[in-house]
Scaffold this active site. Structure first.
Site, PDB file in Angstrom:
ATOM      1  N   CYS A  74       0.839  -1.204   0.000  1.00  0.00           N
ATOM      2  CA  CYS A  74       0.000   0.000   0.000  1.00  0.00           C
ATOM      3  C   CYS A  74       0.870   1.248   0.000  1.00  0.00           C
ATOM      4  O   CYS A  74       1.754   1.399   0.854  1.00  0.00           O
ATOM      5  CB  CYS A  74      -0.914   0.005   1.224  1.00  0.00           C
ATOM      6  SG  CYS A  74      -1.950   1.482   1.349  1.00  0.00           S
ATOM      7  N   CYS A  88      -1.141   6.436   6.621  1.00  0.00           N
ATOM      8  CA  CYS A  88      -2.467   6.055   7.099  1.00  0.00           C
ATOM      9  C   CYS A  88      -2.353   5.391   8.468  1.00  0.00           C
ATOM     10  O   CYS A  88      -1.434   4.607   8.720  1.00  0.00           O
ATOM     11  CB  CYS A  88      -3.113   5.103   6.093  1.00  0.00           C
ATOM     12  SG  CYS A  88      -4.648   4.341   6.651  1.00  0.00           S
ATOM     13  N   CYS A  93      -8.331   0.532  -0.346  1.00  0.00           N
ATOM     14  CA  CYS A  93      -7.859   0.029   0.948  1.00  0.00           C
ATOM     15  C   CYS A  93      -7.696  -1.484   0.837  1.00  0.00           C
ATOM     16  O   CYS A  93      -8.655  -2.193   0.494  1.00  0.00           O
ATOM     17  CB  CYS A  93      -8.840   0.375   2.061  1.00  0.00           C
ATOM     18  SG  CYS A  93      -8.359  -0.305   3.669  1.00  0.00           S
ATOM     19  N   PHE A 130     -22.385 -10.673  27.918  1.00  0.00           N
ATOM     20  CA  PHE A 130     -22.021  -9.682  26.893  1.00  0.00           C
ATOM     21  C   PHE A 130     -22.530 -10.186  25.537  1.00  0.00           C
ATOM     22  O   PHE A 130     -21.814 -10.199  24.540  1.00  0.00           O
ATOM     23  CB  PHE A 130     -20.512  -9.455  26.852  1.00  0.00           C
ATOM     24  CG  PHE A 130     -19.898  -9.098  28.174  1.00  0.00           C
ATOM     25  CD1 PHE A 130     -19.888  -7.784  28.613  1.00  0.00           C
ATOM     26  CD2 PHE A 130     -19.332 -10.076  28.991  1.00  0.00           C
ATOM     27  CE1 PHE A 130     -19.318  -7.448  29.843  1.00  0.00           C
ATOM     28  CE2 PHE A 130     -18.762  -9.759  30.218  1.00  0.00           C
ATOM     29  CZ  PHE A 130     -18.752  -8.441  30.641  1.00  0.00           C
ATOM     30  N   ASP A 151     -26.836  -8.462  28.480  1.00  0.00           N
ATOM     31  CA  ASP A 151     -26.113  -7.348  27.865  1.00  0.00           C
ATOM     32  C   ASP A 151     -26.729  -6.050  28.388  1.00  0.00           C
ATOM     33  O   ASP A 151     -27.783  -6.071  29.037  1.00  0.00           O
ATOM     34  CB  ASP A 151     -26.192  -7.423  26.337  1.00  0.00           C
ATOM     35  CG  ASP A 151     -25.072  -6.665  25.654  1.00  0.00           C
ATOM     36  OD1 ASP A 151     -24.060  -7.299  25.299  1.00  0.00           O
ATOM     37  OD2 ASP A 151     -25.198  -5.445  25.473  1.00  0.00           O
ATOM     38  N   ASP A 194     -17.952 -12.938  26.106  1.00  0.00           N
ATOM     39  CA  ASP A 194     -17.161 -12.226  25.097  1.00  0.00           C
ATOM     40  C   ASP A 194     -17.150 -10.741  25.461  1.00  0.00           C
ATOM     41  O   ASP A 194     -17.840  -9.928  24.838  1.00  0.00           O
ATOM     42  CB  ASP A 194     -17.766 -12.451  23.711  1.00  0.00           C
ATOM     43  CG  ASP A 194     -16.933 -11.834  22.595  1.00  0.00           C
ATOM     44  OD1 ASP A 194     -15.786 -11.435  22.857  1.00  0.00           O
ATOM     45  OD2 ASP A 194     -17.439 -11.749  21.454  1.00  0.00           O
ATOM     46  N   CYS A 208     -11.073 -10.271  22.567  1.00  0.00           N
ATOM     47  CA  CYS A 208     -10.368  -9.529  21.522  1.00  0.00           C
ATOM     48  C   CYS A 208      -9.113  -8.874  22.092  1.00  0.00           C
ATOM     49  O   CYS A 208      -8.439  -8.114  21.390  1.00  0.00           O
ATOM     50  CB  CYS A 208     -11.276  -8.476  20.894  1.00  0.00           C
ATOM     51  SG  CYS A 208     -11.894  -7.246  22.071  1.00  0.00           S
TER      52      CYS A 208
END
EC number: 2.1.1.-
Length: 454
Positions: free
Chosen positions: A73, A79, A154, A307, A328, A381, A408
């Site tokens: 890229c 970026c 992108c 969650f 949640d 999660d 994550c």
């Protein structure tokens, strides 16, 4: 030590690359992090300090070790999106996971299973492009929220999305006064968002404007041009407050299609609302789902989905349970979960409860839920910060037999697992990489309550 180095120039060689894919060097025992660098690169480093601010370092490249991998890229290093296109993917994955591997071996005497990405570009299902006067359509500049890097394409979004981006760039060039000017507080269009399903052909285009653009002559004119020029299955105008830097949120107007798009995961259809979170790379996340599917016991009745959002895990694994409880804090997501579960699994006893799991008020509710039966399986999660103190406390006294912790942020996940080590035994861990060219990972840990016997 740093005060003595202030306003002096020192030379530092990059010694290694850390898990955030930044090169690490040292000046008199002071660590410096250098983006886009590799071991062997040499920098002049000048420390400086402004009043009431933390010390900073000015970096000047002196010499660069030979690169064996050319970033594809042209916007790389400008970026703020990708940070590792100068590194082969094999090395990226090693840098991202090596410290986690070592820490799990040391602290838990367990070796996680690693699953690298199968696709290193064109994987992401959502991109939000800022629109600035010029017109400029692109991503925030690395290290700066005020400046935008103009992007014609992108490489981490789908090819279909890049084709729509090309069409939009041609369109907006004919409306130079439409982009919102953050300095003069003039203009209307703030963001251009693309959402492309991975397992269906559906593409959604969302244009975010300031509220004042709604119901104007200019809006009607631009609407007609968009319908002629853009090819997405779903085209939406979104209106929110002038000073807000949030894309695809607010009051909507549907120009074409629906306010959600269709995605398939594990053979199940998901309607993804225009403003909701969905896994950015469903293909790259699949190993997590396969792992859970394989390890979930068959003889358990109740799934607790913490969650839960719109019921992603509930719906995928509902066929294994008689009862499902989802929790949640966002009512709109819970409504989607209730509706989808009643349609897909009308015979399953399902309930979705609105509870803020980071609030002290959640403690009593969680303790009641977790003490109801030793036939419970938990999937959690949480956001990047982790489970939070109230979920952790409730788990310590729980009867939950099996626990799948999806994350994550494997670093915060490992910290939570350490706090639970006297109560749960880690059986297996999988670390996978749905986000090549970035430092992010996904992981799942399978835990069993220590005093539980089958």
């Amino acid at each position: 030590m740093l005060d003595k180095n202030t306003n002096l120039t020192h030379q530092s060689k990059i010694e290694f690359v850390n898990s955030n894919l930044r090169g690490i060097g040292f000046v008199n025992n002071t660590k410096i992090e250098v983006p886009y660098s590799l071991p062997g690169d040499v920098y002049n480093v000048t420390f400086f300090k402004k009043k009431r601010r933390k010390p900073s370092a000015k970096l000047e490249l002196v010499s660069q070790t030979q690169r064996s991998f050319i970033p594809p890229c042209s916007a790389f290093t400008k970026c703020g999106g990708c940070c590792a296109q100068h590194i082969s993917y094999q090395d990226q994955f090693r840098y991202k996971t090596s410290s986690l591997l070592e820490s799990y071996k040391k602290d838990f005497e367990i070796v996680p299973t690693l699953y690298p990405a199968q696709k290193t570009f064109y994987y992401r299902n959502r991109m939000d492009f800022a629109v600035f006067p010029g017109p400029i359509v692109g991503q925030r500049e690395a290290g700066s929220f005020r400046h935008i890097v103009d992007l014609e394409t992108c490489l981490i979004q789908s090819k279909e999305s890049n084709e729509e981006l090309y069409r939009f760039r041609n369109l907006i060039s004919k409306f130079p006064n439409l982009p919102y000017d953050r300095k003069s507080d003039s203009g209307f269009l703030k963001y251009f968002t693309l959402r492309k399903a991975k397992n269906t052909s559906e593409l959604m285009t969302i244009l975010t404007f300031v509220e004042e653009f709604k119901n104007t002559i200019e809006e009607k004119e631009f609407e007609n041009v968009c319908l002629k020029s853009l090819k997405a299955d779903h085209i939406l105008f979104c209106f929110n407050r002038r000073k807000g830097e949030i894309s695809a949120t607010g009051e909507i107007k549907i120009l074409k299609g629906m306010d959600s798009y269709k995605e398939l995961v594990c053979g199940k259809e998901f309607r993804v609302p225009f403003d909701s979170f969905f896994q950015p790379n469903p293909e790259g996340f699949q190993p997590i789902l396969d792992f859970i599917e394989k390890e979930i016991p068959d003889s358990f009745d109740h799934l607790v989905d913490l969650f839960c959002g719109s019921g992603f895990f509930s719906r995928i694994f509902a066929h294994k349970f008689l009862k499902i409880t989802g929790i949640d804090s966002i009512e709109s997501s819970l409504e989607i979960a209730r509706k989808q579960m009643s349609l897909d699994f009308p015979k399953i006893d399902s309930s979705y409860l609105k509870v803020d799991l980071f609030s002290k008020n959640s403690s009593s509710k969680l303790k009641v839920l977790f003490s109801s039966s030793d036939k419970d399986v938990l999937i959690a999660d949480p956001p990047r910060a982790g489970l939070g103190e109230f979920v952790l406390d409730a788990l310590k006294d729980s009867k939950v037999s099996y626990f799948f912790y999806v994350s994550c942020n494997p670093t915060s996940q490992k910290s939570d697992l350490w706090k639970l080590k006297d109560f749960f035994q880690i059986q297996k861990i999988l670390i996978t990489d749905p986000y090549p060219q970035t430092p992010h990972l996904e992981s799942v840990a399978f835990l069993k309550r220590k005093n539980f016997t089958t």
